[in-house]
Design an enzyme around this catalytic site. Structure first.
Site, PDB file in Angstrom:
ATOM      1  N   HIS A  14       0.852  -1.189   0.000  1.00 46.18           N
ATOM      2  CA  HIS A  14       0.000   0.000   0.000  1.00 46.18           C
ATOM      3  C   HIS A  14       0.880   1.228   0.000  1.00 46.18           C
ATOM      4  CE1 HIS A  14      -0.350   1.184   4.532  1.00 46.18           C
ATOM      5  NE2 HIS A  14       0.736   0.485   4.363  1.00 46.18           N
ATOM      6  N   CYS A  25       5.652   6.292   5.024  1.00 51.22           N
ATOM      7  CA  CYS A  25       4.436   5.595   4.573  1.00 51.22           C
ATOM      8  C   CYS A  25       3.886   6.162   3.264  1.00 51.22           C
ATOM      9  CB  CYS A  25       3.365   5.646   5.652  1.00 51.22           C
ATOM     10  SG  CYS A  25       3.823   4.715   7.126  1.00 51.22           S
ATOM     11  N   HIS A  29       5.132   0.503  -0.186  1.00 45.74           N
ATOM     12  CA  HIS A  29       5.742  -0.473   0.721  1.00 45.74           C
ATOM     13  C   HIS A  29       4.714  -1.553   1.039  1.00 45.74           C
ATOM     14  CE1 HIS A  29       3.624   2.295   3.413  1.00 45.74           C
ATOM     15  NE2 HIS A  29       3.633   1.344   4.331  1.00 45.74           N
ATOM     16  N   HIS A  31       3.429  -4.941   3.923  1.00 38.97           N
ATOM     17  CA  HIS A  31       3.407  -5.491   5.274  1.00 38.97           C
ATOM     18  C   HIS A  31       2.936  -6.937   5.230  1.00 38.97           C
ATOM     19  CE1 HIS A  31       3.830  -1.535   7.134  1.00 38.97           C
ATOM     20  NE2 HIS A  31       2.848  -1.097   6.354  1.00 38.97           N
ATOM     21  N   HIS A  69      -1.641 -10.515  -1.233  1.00 40.90           N
ATOM     22  CA  HIS A  69      -0.774 -10.193  -2.367  1.00 40.90           C
ATOM     23  C   HIS A  69      -1.446  -9.236  -3.351  1.00 40.90           C
ATOM     24  CE1 HIS A  69       1.523 -13.456  -0.643  1.00 40.90           C
ATOM     25  NE2 HIS A  69       2.565 -12.925  -1.256  1.00 40.90           N
ATOM     26  N   GLU A 107       0.329  -4.301  11.385  1.00 41.70           N
ATOM     27  CA  GLU A 107       1.192  -4.145  10.216  1.00 41.70           C
ATOM     28  C   GLU A 107       2.609  -4.610  10.525  1.00 41.70           C
ATOM     29  OE1 GLU A 107      -0.652  -0.297   7.921  1.00 41.70           O
ATOM     30  OE2 GLU A 107       0.924   0.045   9.374  1.00 41.70           O
TER      31      GLU A 107
END
Length: 117
Positions: A14, A25, A29, A31, A69, A107
């Site tokens: 995201h 953020c 990136h 998680h 994914h 996360e």
């Protein structure tokens, strides 16, 4: 009050592009998310359960098919924060299981967001 919980996992990317460009953020990136759904009831059903854990399998299917994914910016209509994910999963679960009391989303191993009405 009886409480049960079950944990689910998925990986996704995201980007919080509404944040300043120098915010970590704001960059693309990903998680390894953990979702914990909690159900609560003052009474147990005739089998002695709040709800049979097996009945929660549709949440695993939903997460696997829609979130795992994927790029969350393409999945959600709101910023893809852990807080918004917790609310999204809470609403999805509550519509199916009225005993849903809360949903937590992680996360990272040290961070959690929770939605509990």
């Amino acid at each position: 009050m009886y409480r049960i919980s079950k944990e689910f996992h998925f990986s996704a990317s995201h980007q919080l592009s509404h944040l300043p460009a120098d915010h970590q953020c704001a960059r693309l990136h990903g998680h390894n998310y953990i979702v914990v759904v909690e159900l609560a009831s003052a009474e147990l059903n005739s089998d002695g359960f709040v709800r049979d854990y097996h009945e929660l399998k549709p949440l695993k299917t939903y997460i696997d098919e829609i979130f795992d994914h994927r790029h969350l910016n393409d999945v959600l209509d709101v910023p893809s924060t852990a807080e918004n994910l917790a609310r999204h999963f809470f609403d999805w679960c509550r519509a199916r299981w009225p005993e849903t009391a809360a949903v937590k989303v992680s996360e990272t191993p040290k961070t959690w967001a929770e939605f509990r009405p």
